[in-house]
Design a protein around this motif. Structure first.
Motif, PDB file in Angstrom:
ATOM      1  N   PHE A 358       0.831  -1.221   0.000  1.00 47.66           N
ATOM      2  CA  PHE A 358       0.000   0.000   0.000  1.00 47.66           C
ATOM      3  C   PHE A 358       0.858   1.260   0.000  1.00 47.66           C
ATOM      4  N   TRP A 359       0.232   2.341  -0.494  1.00 49.35           N
ATOM      5  CA  TRP A 359       0.827   3.676  -0.400  1.00 49.35           C
ATOM      6  C   TRP A 359       0.369   4.287   0.907  1.00 49.35           C
ATOM      7  N   LEU A 360       1.302   4.906   1.642  1.00 51.14           N
ATOM      8  CA  LEU A 360       0.911   5.620   2.857  1.00 51.14           C
ATOM      9  C   LEU A 360       0.128   6.867   2.484  1.00 51.14           C
ATOM     10  N   ARG A 361      -0.702   7.299   3.401  1.00 50.50           N
ATOM     11  CA  ARG A 361      -1.551   8.463   3.189  1.00 50.50           C
ATOM     12  C   ARG A 361      -0.675   9.711   3.018  1.00 50.50           C
ATOM     13  N   SER A 362      -1.023  10.564   2.078  1.00 48.21           N
ATOM     14  CA  SER A 362      -0.286  11.816   1.928  1.00 48.21           C
ATOM     15  C   SER A 362      -1.102  12.963   2.506  1.00 48.21           C
ATOM     16  N   THR A 363      -0.406  13.946   3.063  1.00 47.82           N
ATOM     17  CA  THR A 363      -1.092  15.141   3.558  1.00 47.82           C
ATOM     18  C   THR A 363      -0.400  16.336   2.936  1.00 47.82           C
ATOM     19  N   SER A 364      -1.133  17.409   2.717  1.00 49.33           N
ATOM     20  CA  SER A 364      -0.520  18.602   2.122  1.00 49.33           C
ATOM     21  C   SER A 364       0.328  19.291   3.172  1.00 49.33           C
ATOM     22  N   GLY A 410       7.454  11.633  -3.820  1.00 45.12           N
ATOM     23  CA  GLY A 410       7.893  11.438  -2.435  1.00 45.12           C
ATOM     24  C   GLY A 410       6.976  10.512  -1.648  1.00 45.12           C
ATOM     25  N   ARG A 411       5.978   9.948  -2.320  1.00 45.80           N
ATOM     26  CA  ARG A 411       5.080   9.040  -1.599  1.00 45.80           C
ATOM     27  C   ARG A 411       5.792   7.744  -1.263  1.00 45.80           C
ATOM     28  N   LYS A 412       5.412   7.186  -0.136  1.00 44.05           N
ATOM     29  CA  LYS A 412       6.076   5.975   0.309  1.00 44.05           C
ATOM     30  C   LYS A 412       5.130   4.784   0.222  1.00 44.05           C
ATOM     31  N   SER A 413       5.667   3.700  -0.278  1.00 52.36           N
ATOM     32  CA  SER A 413       4.873   2.479  -0.374  1.00 52.36           C
ATOM     33  C   SER A 413       5.548   1.381   0.441  1.00 52.36           C
ATOM     34  N   LEU A 414       4.739   0.552   1.090  1.00 47.60           N
ATOM     35  CA  LEU A 414       5.260  -0.540   1.913  1.00 47.60           C
ATOM     36  C   LEU A 414       4.627  -1.851   1.488  1.00 47.60           C
ATOM     37  N   CYS A 415       5.379  -2.927   1.651  1.00 47.80           N
ATOM     38  CA  CYS A 415       4.799  -4.237   1.381  1.00 47.80           C
ATOM     39  C   CYS A 415       5.190  -5.187   2.510  1.00 47.80           C
ATOM     40  N   TYR A 416       4.189  -5.898   3.020  1.00 50.60           N
ATOM     41  CA  TYR A 416       4.407  -6.858   4.102  1.00 50.60           C
ATOM     42  C   TYR A 416       3.952  -8.242   3.683  1.00 50.60           C
ATOM     43  N   ARG A 417       4.685  -9.254   4.166  1.00 47.27           N
ATOM     44  CA  ARG A 417       4.279 -10.647   3.920  1.00 47.27           C
ATOM     45  C   ARG A 417       3.799 -11.241   5.244  1.00 47.27           C
ATOM     46  N   LYS A 441      -8.988  -4.140   4.329  1.00 45.78           N
ATOM     47  CA  LYS A 441     -10.048  -3.150   4.499  1.00 45.78           C
ATOM     48  C   LYS A 441      -9.770  -2.256   5.721  1.00 45.78           C
ATOM     49  N   GLU A 442      -9.354  -2.896   6.797  1.00 45.92           N
ATOM     50  CA  GLU A 442      -9.092  -2.176   8.043  1.00 45.92           C
ATOM     51  C   GLU A 442      -7.913  -1.197   7.893  1.00 45.92           C
ATOM     52  N   LEU A 443      -6.890  -1.601   7.111  1.00 47.77           N
ATOM     53  CA  LEU A 443      -5.743  -0.711   6.900  1.00 47.77           C
ATOM     54  C   LEU A 443      -6.189   0.578   6.210  1.00 47.77           C
ATOM     55  N   VAL A 444      -7.128   0.420   5.270  1.00 48.75           N
ATOM     56  CA  VAL A 444      -7.655   1.597   4.562  1.00 48.75           C
ATOM     57  C   VAL A 444      -8.463   2.451   5.532  1.00 48.75           C
ATOM     58  N   GLU A 445      -9.333   1.796   6.303  1.00 47.80           N
ATOM     59  CA  GLU A 445     -10.211   2.571   7.187  1.00 47.80           C
ATOM     60  C   GLU A 445      -9.458   3.248   8.317  1.00 47.80           C
ATOM     61  N   ARG A 446      -8.499   2.550   8.864  1.00 47.28           N
ATOM     62  CA  ARG A 446      -7.813   3.111  10.037  1.00 47.28           C
ATOM     63  C   ARG A 446      -6.698   4.080   9.654  1.00 47.28           C
ATOM     64  N   PHE A 447      -5.991   3.801   8.581  1.00 48.60           N
ATOM     65  CA  PHE A 447      -4.804   4.606   8.273  1.00 48.60           C
ATOM     66  C   PHE A 447      -4.884   5.340   6.947  1.00 48.60           C
ATOM     67  N   GLY A 448      -5.978   5.178   6.243  1.00 46.37           N
ATOM     68  CA  GLY A 448      -6.155   5.896   4.989  1.00 46.37           C
ATOM     69  C   GLY A 448      -5.122   5.525   3.936  1.00 46.37           C
TER      70      GLY A 448
END
Ligand code: FA5
Ligand code: MG
Length: 452
Positions: A358-364, A410-417, A441-448
């Motif tokens: 996933f890509w981490l949430r970006s903020t302005s 500058g967006r950061k993406s992470l991958c977990y196994r 689903k929860e990762l999206v809802e909790r951390f955007g």
């Protein structure tokens, strides 16, 4: 201030933990999976390997010199857990990503050291052992679990009570009374960083040396005892393996509540494994506890680590199992330690690996007007907790397998196994998929986050 998350988890106004009610606030982060495990007290459950391990260690630190405390309540103040131990205000251990907060001033203890100052203040004995459940937000793998058990030990001497106030002499006399052992100790005196691990101003070099020597001898005897228990059972067909000679070593360590400090490591299956932290007690802790004339040492040991060595238990989740195929293997050992034997794993069920990227949430960001990653919104331990919430003990381990920062945005993406594997039965691919979909689903809802 960070922009609010798309859906912040709802916090109840009050919670009940271990039968007591607490007011919560925005610091609260104790999930129900943790709350329901409070009170299991594996260290007091008859014939449980954690309890057997506790009793073997207690036998090396006999009453009445050492007084045992096995029932101290797990909810403590931040003062007890951190301030009373001279933790700096910005110490990372205080972070909400590492510690379970009931509210801003109240935590689930992260270590048994939380009870040091209160026990010194009661001043009831020359020494003590505190065994208890402790809580930490942490990674998921076969040697880490968010609840584990520690034993704290301490031994004190009082300047006003030893002849001529000569602590060093009194301590060396006590050392002479201790048994000896024939274990080979590598690095018995590792070099010290004088700035980070200084001789404490109120101590003479002779006092600090004597207390350190008593500490090391006592803990070496403890390790020798544990491993001789393993050997004593070797007449048994399923005996704990004793092929390798025991190797141990002392390594310099740093704690705000001891100086100098060490960790003790044991060589086990090809690697050095840290089993405890220890040191000469910071004199400020005695002074603040109203017993300025005392001096002494303390240690904190992980009981799971020792039990895993002692019984060859391969996975820390097993300690929480109520399955007779686990518990049944230790029956009778409390009353007859010669019955102790290696744990025989029951059938190993297949692993089921699932990746999530996933890509981490970006903020302005105000300055520059560009888009920046707000990685403060996401901490790895938060994802571990989502996994525990949803899949409980069916998650065996989680590994970060990829991290990528987009060169332009500058967006950061992470991958977990994630390895889904039940200890008790075969998990179907469908079941693993169901868990995994809910995790995504929860990762999206909790951390955007934005799934890839
Ligand atoms: C402490 O907790 C210090 N309070 C120990 C101490 C006491 C030092 C008194 C000086 C004087 P540490 O975080 O290293 O230190 O943990 C101590 C032991 O607990 C470790 O050596 C390890 O055996 C065990 N331990 C730590 N984290 C975990 C975990 N997540 N799961 C299982 N065991 C753990
Ligand atoms: Mg450590």
């Amino acid at each position: 201030a960070p922009t609010p998350l798309p859906q912040a988890p709802k916090i109840p106004a009050t919670v009940e933990i271990g039968g007591k009610k607490y007011q919560t606030d925005e610091w609260h982060n104790v999930p129900s999976t943790i709350n329901t495990a409070v009170g299991r007290q594996l260290h007091l459950q008859k014939d449980h390997p954690i309890s057997i391990t506790r009793q073997i260690i207690e036998s090396v630190f006999p009453a009445p010199t050492y007084k045992y405390h096995n029932n101290l309540f797990p909810v403590v103040t931040t003062h007890q857990n951190f301030d009373s131990l001279e933790f700096a205000q910005d110490h990372p251990g205080r972070s909400r990503t590492d510690t379970y907060y009931v509210n801003k001033d109240t935590v689930l203890r992260t270590h048994t050291s939380a009870h040091q100052a209160d026990t010194f203040r009661r001043n009831e004995s020359e020494g003590f052992l505190v065994s208890a459940d402790v809580y930490r937000r942490d990674a998921i793998d076969r040697s880490h679990y968010p609840i584990f058990h520690q034993m704290e030990g301490a031994r004190m001497w009082d300047r006003t009570k030893v002849p001529g106030g000569d602590i060093a002499k009194a301590v060396w006399e006590d050392i002479a009374k201790l048994p000896t052992h024939d274990m080979k100790v590598e690095d018995p005196n590792p070099p010290h960083h004088a700035e980070r691990n200084p001789l404490q101003a109120p101590h003479s070099a002779a006092e600090s040396e004597a207390i350190s020597a008593h500490l090391k001898r006592s803990l070496e005897l403890m390790v020798a005892e544990i491993f001789s228990r393993a050997r004593a059972s070797s007449g048994n067909a399923d005996a704990v393996s004793t092929a390798e000679p025991l190797r141990i070593r002392w390594v310099e360590a740093f704690f705000p509540f001891t100086s100098p400090s060490w960790e003790l490591e044991v060589f086990w299956q090809g690697d050095w494994l840290e089993v405890l932290g220890s040191g000469v007690i910071n004199q400020k802790i005695f002074t603040n506890s109203g017993v300025p004339d005392q001096l002494g040492w303390a240690f904190g040991i992980g009981l799971e680590r020792i039990a895993m060595l002692l019984f060859e238990i391969p996975d820390i989740r097993l300690f929480w199992s109520r399955d007779e195929r686990f518990l049944g293997q230790f029956k009778g050992v409390t009353d007859d330690l010669t019955l102790m034997k290696r744990f025989v794993p029951f059938s190993k069920h297949p692993a089921c690996y699932k990746d999530v990227a996933f890509w981490l949430r970006s903020t302005s960001s105000a300055a520059g007007g560009g888009t920046k990653m707000n990685s403060q919104d996401f901490h790895e331990n938060d994802m571990m907790e989502i996994l525990r919430d949803i899949a409980g003990d069916t998650v065996e381990d989680v590994k970060a397998i990829d991290e990528f920062t987009h060169p332009k945005t500058g967006r950061k993406s992470l991958c977990y196994r994630i390895n889904y594997r039940s200890l008790e039965r075969t998990l179907t691919n469908d079941e693993a998929n169901k868990y995994h979909d809910r995790v995504r689903k929860e990762l999206v809802e909790r951390f955007g986050v934005e799934l890839r």
